[in-house]
Design an enzyme around this catalytic site. Sequence first.
Site, PDB file in Angstrom:
ATOM      1  N   HIS A  37      16.419 -11.058  52.133  1.00  0.00           N
ATOM      2  CA  HIS A  37      17.496 -12.058  52.197  1.00  0.00           C
ATOM      3  C   HIS A  37      17.300 -12.976  53.402  1.00  0.00           C
ATOM      4  O   HIS A  37      17.474 -14.190  53.303  1.00  0.00           O
ATOM      5  CB  HIS A  37      18.861 -11.367  52.346  1.00  0.00           C
ATOM      6  CG  HIS A  37      19.253 -10.486  51.208  1.00  0.00           C
ATOM      7  ND1 HIS A  37      19.304  -9.115  51.315  1.00  0.00           N
ATOM      8  CD2 HIS A  37      19.624 -10.777  49.938  1.00  0.00           C
ATOM      9  CE1 HIS A  37      19.712  -8.597  50.171  1.00  0.00           C
ATOM     10  NE2 HIS A  37      19.899  -9.579  49.308  1.00  0.00           N
ATOM     11  N   SER A 185      18.309  -4.055  48.284  1.00  0.00           N
ATOM     12  CA  SER A 185      19.497  -3.362  48.800  1.00  0.00           C
ATOM     13  C   SER A 185      19.558  -1.950  48.224  1.00  0.00           C
ATOM     14  O   SER A 185      20.049  -1.026  48.862  1.00  0.00           O
ATOM     15  CB  SER A 185      20.761  -4.125  48.418  1.00  0.00           C
ATOM     16  OG  SER A 185      20.644  -5.466  48.835  1.00  0.00           O
TER      17      SER A 185
HETATM   18  P1  AMP Z   1      20.854 -10.044  45.814  1.00  0.00           P
HETATM   19  O1  AMP Z   1      21.701  -9.845  47.028  1.00  0.00           O
HETATM   20  O2  AMP Z   1      20.110  -8.843  45.388  1.00  0.00           O
HETATM   21  O3  AMP Z   1      21.606 -10.727  44.705  1.00  0.00           O
HETATM   22  O4  AMP Z   1      19.725 -11.069  46.263  1.00  0.00           O
HETATM   23  C1  AMP Z   1      20.041 -12.341  46.779  1.00  0.00           C
HETATM   24  C2  AMP Z   1      18.806 -13.182  46.784  1.00  0.00           C
HETATM   25  O5  AMP Z   1      17.819 -12.578  47.617  1.00  0.00           O
HETATM   26  C3  AMP Z   1      18.184 -13.319  45.378  1.00  0.00           C
HETATM   27  O6  AMP Z   1      17.736 -14.651  45.198  1.00  0.00           O
HETATM   28  C4  AMP Z   1      17.047 -12.344  45.437  1.00  0.00           C
HETATM   29  O7  AMP Z   1      15.982 -12.688  44.565  1.00  0.00           O
HETATM   30  C5  AMP Z   1      16.612 -12.467  46.881  1.00  0.00           C
HETATM   31  N1  AMP Z   1      15.864 -11.287  47.293  1.00  0.00           N
HETATM   32  C6  AMP Z   1      16.252  -9.983  47.198  1.00  0.00           C
HETATM   33  N2  AMP Z   1      15.275  -9.153  47.627  1.00  0.00           N
HETATM   34  C7  AMP Z   1      14.248  -9.951  47.999  1.00  0.00           C
HETATM   35  C8  AMP Z   1      12.952  -9.700  48.524  1.00  0.00           C
HETATM   36  N3  AMP Z   1      12.502  -8.467  48.741  1.00  0.00           N
HETATM   37  N4  AMP Z   1      12.157 -10.765  48.802  1.00  0.00           N
HETATM   38  C9  AMP Z   1      12.590 -12.030  48.574  1.00  0.00           C
HETATM   39  N5  AMP Z   1      13.801 -12.331  48.082  1.00  0.00           N
HETATM   40  C10 AMP Z   1      14.618 -11.314  47.789  1.00  0.00           C
END
Ligand code: AMP
Length: 279
Positions: A37, A185
Site C-alpha cells: 500500500h 493484509s
Molecule cells: P486492498 O487494501 O487490499 O484493497 O489494496 C489496496 C490497493 O493496494 C489495491 O490497489 C491493491 O492492488 C494494492 N496492493 C495490495 N497489496 C499490494 C502489493 N503487495 N503490491 C502492490 N500493491 C498492492
Amino acid sequence: MDKYTLKKEISKKIYEQKKQNKKIGFVPTMGALHNGHLSLIKKCKAENDICVVSIFVNPTQFNDKNDLEKYPRTLNADLEKIQNFCDFVFVPDENEIYDTPDNRVFDFGNLDKVMEGKHRAGHFKGVAQVVSLLFDIITPDKAYFGKKDFQQLAIIKKLVKDYNYNIDIIPCDIIREESGLAMSSRNERLNPELRKNASEIYKTLKKSLDYINIKDPEQLTKYVINTINKNSDITVEYYDIVDDNTLKPIKKWDESKNITGCIAAYTGGVRLIDNIKYK
Ligand code: AMP
C-alpha cells in the site's frame, strides 16, 4: 494529514483544492496497510499535489462472511504509517458510503466471469460499486491500483471507460516480502511456518518462466498447479494463463502479445492471490 469521515466534508475540501488548480491523486484501500500500500501512496504523493487515501473495509465485495469478519483492522497503526505521505485520509463508515440504495448493474463482459469472478460471486460488483462511489466523492485526476489485484485492475479500467470517468488509472508493481510472497493484509493471518511455506507460490510462478519455450500454456498450467499442490499446506484454487486485456485463457504463446498467469491458493484457511507476467 487531515482525517475525514463524512463525504460532504472531504468533497468540500477537495473542491477548494481543485479551485486552486491542485492535482488530486487517490489510493483506495481496505486498511491493514503494509509496504505494498505504501508504495502506491508514495507514488501518489510524488505525482500529485494532494494525496488522498481511503480506508474502508467494503462489505459488499466479500462473498465470504468469515473472511470479512477476520479481515484485519488496524486503523491507528495505518494512520501513523501514512501520515508523512498522505494529505487527506477518508475513513467513512458503512452508512456513510451506502446511504442510498445502489441498484446499478455493471456489465464487464468476460472480465468478471473468470478467475476471481468465477470463484467469488458478486466480488467485482462490490468492488465496482465502492470504487465508483469513492471516485464520485474524491474526483481524483489519478487513481493508483496494485498489479497484485490483476483482474481488479482490468475491471477498474473498464469501469472508467464505460462510465466516462476522467481519471488516469495508474497500475503499480507488486511489492513482495523478502521470501517472494506478495504482500497482503491477509498474510497477517498466517502463522510463521505457513507464511514461510506460502512463498512456494511465487517461487513456482517464477520458476515457470524457465519453461515457456518447452511447455505450452496448458502444460505450464498443470506444472504450476501440481508443483504448488505438492506442498501439503497449500491448495491451488485456480491457475489461469490469460490475455492481459480480455482475460481469456491462452492456448498458444503466440495468441497474444500480453500474457499473465494468475493464481489463487488457500493456505491455513487464508486465500492468497498472485500473478506473473509471461509476455
Ligand atoms: P486492498 O487494501 O487490499 O484493497 O489494496 C489496496 C490497493 O493496494 C489495491 O490497489 C491493491 O492492488 C494494492 N496492493 C495490495 N497489496 C499490494 C502489493 N503487495 N503490491 C502492490 N500493491 C498492492
